[in-house]
Design an enzyme around this catalytic site. Structure first.
Site, PDB file in Angstrom:
ATOM      1  N   HIS A 119     -51.936  -8.953  50.884  1.00 28.39           N
ATOM      2  CA  HIS A 119     -51.794  -9.685  49.620  1.00 28.39           C
ATOM      3  C   HIS A 119     -50.913  -8.861  48.685  1.00 28.39           C
ATOM      4  O   HIS A 119     -51.036  -7.630  48.623  1.00 28.39           O
ATOM      5  CB  HIS A 119     -53.160  -9.911  48.978  1.00 28.39           C
ATOM      6  CG  HIS A 119     -53.081 -10.450  47.588  1.00 28.39           C
ATOM      7  ND1 HIS A 119     -52.614 -11.719  47.306  1.00 28.39           N
ATOM      8  CD2 HIS A 119     -53.395  -9.887  46.389  1.00 28.39           C
ATOM      9  CE1 HIS A 119     -52.653 -11.913  45.998  1.00 28.39           C
ATOM     10  NE2 HIS A 119     -53.120 -10.826  45.415  1.00 28.39           N
ATOM     11  N   CYS A 233     -48.399 -15.739  47.591  1.00 22.29           N
ATOM     12  CA  CYS A 233     -48.435 -14.572  46.704  1.00 22.29           C
ATOM     13  C   CYS A 233     -47.167 -13.737  46.800  1.00 22.29           C
ATOM     14  O   CYS A 233     -46.635 -13.274  45.787  1.00 22.29           O
ATOM     15  CB  CYS A 233     -49.672 -13.723  47.005  1.00 22.29           C
ATOM     16  SG  CYS A 233     -49.716 -13.022  48.687  1.00 22.29           S
TER      17      CYS A 233
END
Length: 361
Positions: A119, A233
């Site tokens: 992430h 993301c």
């Protein structure tokens, strides 16, 4: 088709472990499922509307973000401690940090880090106030809901709980990013540049409302035709870096890698939107085929049912080479090709400065 919402500028905040029980797609099962399918398919050895043949299909932006549907609930609360982006003094010096950590690190530690499923976020530090900030973009209702729909008995069409949004909050969790990931300085900007970036983030957040898991292209080759781009993301981080470079930021020369999940297919076929496929005059055979494809991705009550669904998914994607993609609120058919699905961790360089007059520093 209902689309979940409610992540406007006033709702930005920090992700957390607060929970509201609901029809959330269990990530602790579908994360390893994606890995299993990627490994299995790696081992396994049309004509649509001409006006739609622009590749890759441009990501659709919207004029506003819709309100959330009460049906859509997240297991982990979106942005619970968020705050508005502050206005910095123009002569402030702001450090920009690259932040990266394993997906679901708060639950699994470095497990997915070993598989390079990461992430991405951005950190900022004000030299004048010595305050730190984190900014990221992620799913409102977790990854499963952004990738697959719910098949509700009372509705003819699949029901999607798919939105992503920006999250901004004060502080940087050093342990979270450093222990199993990355926290590194990538640029220094002025307070004035930061304020311009903040205005752009607000606009980007209000118009780019849904998450897209997959990058779809013709083959693993770098020059292969790309059909659809992901919107996740890492793409938010990359867009922000590009905006900062446009404003005059000078980035360091360091290697930066990002996780991507690929589907490989021949040229996609446009099928239609919800009304044309599932409406009163829609194609009932096609509607049934789409719902049949998505059925194995439903939440599962038992391990036996989950394993059976994996076999059904393998049969559809690998044996019959079929995948139905929902993109821009429209359905597409993907004639799948080997290696079918692949998770990569690829280098995407930091941008070069677009503007040589870096005022305010």
């Amino acid at each position: 088709m209902a689309q979940a919402g409610g992540a406007g500028a006033g709702a930005w905040g920090r992700r957390g472990a607060g929970a509201g029980a609901g029809p959330e797609r269990a990530p602790w099962r579908w994360a390893p499922a994606l890995l299993w399918l990627a490994a299995a398919t790696a081992a396994a050895a049309a004509a649509g509307d001409p006006s739609r043949r622009q590749w890759p299909v441009p990501y659709k932006r919207f004029s506003f973000r819709p309100e959330p549907d009460p049906y859509c609930q997240a297991k982990y609360t979106f942005c619970p401690t968020g705050s508005p982006i502050p206005v910095m003094k123009d002569d402030d010096v702001i450090e920009v940090f690259r932040l990266q950590a394993p997906v679901w690190e708060f639950k699994y530690g470095d497990l997915l880090g070993h598989l390079k499923i990461m992430h991405d976020a951005i950190g900022f530090r004000s030299t004048l106030t010595e305050k730190n900030y984190t900014m990221e973009w992620y799913e409102l209702f977790q990854l499963g809901n952004c990738t697959f729909p719910h098949l509700r008995p009372e509705m003819n069409a699949p029901f999607w709980c798919n939105q992503g949004a920006a999250c901004f909050f004060e502080g940087i969790d050093d342990n979270h990013w450093k222990e199993n990931g990355t926290l590194v300085l990538v640029a220094t900007i002025s307070g004035g540049m930061f304020n311009k970036m903040a205005k752009w983030v607000k606009q980007d957040n209000e118009t780019g409302i849904y998450y897209e898991t997959w990058t779809v292209q013709a083959s693993p080759k770098k020059e292969a035709e790309k059909w659809f781009e992901s919107y996740d993301c890492s793409k938010f981080v990359l867009r922000t870096y590009e905006k900062l470079a446009e404003l005059g930021a000078d980035f360091k020369k360091i290697e930066t890698n990002y996780t991507r999940i690929f589907l490989y297919s021949g040229e996609p076929t446009y099928l239609g939107n919800e009304t044309s496929v599932f409406g009163p005059t829609g194609n009932k055979t096609l509607a049934l085929a789409i719902k049949k494809f998505y059925y194995p991705f439903k939440p599962h009550l038992s391990t036996k049912e989950f394993l059976l669904s994996l076999l059904q998914i393998f049969d559809a994607v690998v044996i019959h080479r079929e995948f139905y993609l929902f993109y821009n609120f429209e359905y597409w058919f993907l004639p799948m090709k080997s290696p079918f699905i692949k998770i990569t961790y690829e280098e995407i360089p930091l941008p070069n400065r677009k503007n040589r007059t870096l005022s305010g520093l």
